[in-house]
Design a protein around this motif. Structure first.
Motif, PDB file in Angstrom:
ATOM      1  N   UNK A 136       0.839  -1.194   0.000  1.00 38.42           N
ATOM      2  CA  UNK A 136       0.000   0.000   0.000  1.00 38.42           C
ATOM      3  C   UNK A 136       0.880   1.253   0.000  1.00 38.42           C
ATOM      4  N   UNK A 137       1.924   1.254   0.830  1.00 38.62           N
ATOM      5  CA  UNK A 137       2.849   2.396   0.892  1.00 38.62           C
ATOM      6  C   UNK A 137       3.533   2.591  -0.455  1.00 38.62           C
ATOM      7  N   UNK A 138       3.953   1.500  -1.087  1.00 39.21           N
ATOM      8  CA  UNK A 138       4.604   1.570  -2.392  1.00 39.21           C
ATOM      9  C   UNK A 138       3.655   2.183  -3.428  1.00 39.21           C
ATOM     10  N   UNK A 139       2.417   1.742  -3.407  1.00 36.37           N
ATOM     11  CA  UNK A 139       1.417   2.274  -4.332  1.00 36.37           C
ATOM     12  C   UNK A 139       1.159   3.753  -4.045  1.00 36.37           C
ATOM     13  N   UNK A 140       1.047   4.090  -2.760  1.00 41.29           N
ATOM     14  CA  UNK A 140       0.812   5.479  -2.357  1.00 41.29           C
ATOM     15  C   UNK A 140       1.956   6.383  -2.819  1.00 41.29           C
ATOM     16  N   UNK A 141       3.190   5.930  -2.622  1.00 43.78           N
ATOM     17  CA  UNK A 141       4.352   6.716  -3.047  1.00 43.78           C
ATOM     18  C   UNK A 141       4.366   6.892  -4.566  1.00 43.78           C
ATOM     19  N   UNK A 142       4.005   5.843  -5.279  1.00 43.71           N
ATOM     20  CA  UNK A 142       3.943   5.944  -6.742  1.00 43.71           C
ATOM     21  C   UNK A 142       2.896   6.943  -7.186  1.00 43.71           C
ATOM     22  N   UNK A 143       1.745   6.910  -6.550  1.00 38.74           N
ATOM     23  CA  UNK A 143       0.671   7.855  -6.884  1.00 38.74           C
ATOM     24  C   UNK A 143       1.111   9.276  -6.564  1.00 38.74           C
ATOM     25  N   UNK A 144       1.712   9.478  -5.385  1.00 39.31           N
ATOM     26  CA  UNK A 144       2.171  10.817  -5.003  1.00 39.31           C
ATOM     27  C   UNK A 144       3.242  11.321  -5.967  1.00 39.31           C
ATOM     28  N   UNK A 145       4.126  10.442  -6.383  1.00 37.54           N
ATOM     29  CA  UNK A 145       5.160  10.819  -7.341  1.00 37.54           C
ATOM     30  C   UNK A 145       4.537  11.248  -8.659  1.00 37.54           C
ATOM     31  N   UNK A 146       3.527  10.504  -9.113  1.00 39.79           N
ATOM     32  CA  UNK A 146       2.839  10.871 -10.355  1.00 39.79           C
ATOM     33  C   UNK A 146       2.129  12.202 -10.215  1.00 39.79           C
TER      34      UNK A 146
END
Length: 171
Positions: free
Chosen positions: A144-154
């Motif tokens: 979930x954290x990995x996905x969240x970081x990816x979304x925030x980066x995008x």
């Protein structure tokens, strides 16, 4: 004509105007046998593109022609206005390439997420959260954290792209 202030109205207006713009671009391409490529960003910073016959072909052609023109410009001595125009075109071309790369990256990211979601339905995270072990919960939290970081980066990347696009319009 005034700027729309309400967020919902702005989104509806954008959607309708975008469709109208793309329709007019299609008509122009059909009536004049022209190749047309358009990129617009929504109020939510989501990019939309239209191209006839194909946006990728138009973008690639624009990039190639610009590079050829840039090579020719470097061989001749031109006036200040020509140099300024070339710099502006170079900035636009770089931005267009960046947008194309972003679109490809987003497409790949979407495909990766789709694969991950499909696999998640078949693996151990498909059971209720209460039934997960501590190790599974930690692994789930990491995903979930990995996905969240990816979304925030995008989101950050799209905001930066939008700012660059806004700045290039002023030049």
């Amino acid at each position: 004509m005034e700027k729309v202030q309400d967020t919902n109205t702005k989104q509806v207006t954008f959607s309708k105007r975008r469709l109208g713009l793309f329709k007019k671009a299609s008509e122009l391409a059909t009536l004049c046998n022209a190749e047309v490529g358009i990129v617009v960003f929504s109020p939510g910073n989501k990019p939309y593109s239209f191209g006839k016959p194909n946006f990728d072909l138009i973008a690639e052609r624009f990039k190639n022609e610009f590079e050829e023109e840039e090579e020719a410009d470097s061989c001749e001595t031109s006036g200040y206005s020509r140099g300024k125009r070339a710099r502006q075109e170079k900035k636009i071309c770089k931005r267009l390439n960046s947008i194309i790369e972003e679109a490809e990256a987003e497409k790949k990211h979407g495909e990766d997420l789709h694969k991950w979601l499909e696999s998640a339905q078949q693996d151990r995270f498909n059971k209720p959260i209460e039934e997960l072990t501590l190790e599974e919960l930690k692994e789930f939290e990491a995903k979930i954290q990995e996905t969240r970081c990816g979304i925030q980066s995008n989101i950050n990347h799209m905001q930066a792209s939008s700012s660059l696009m806004f700045l290039s319009k002023d030049n």
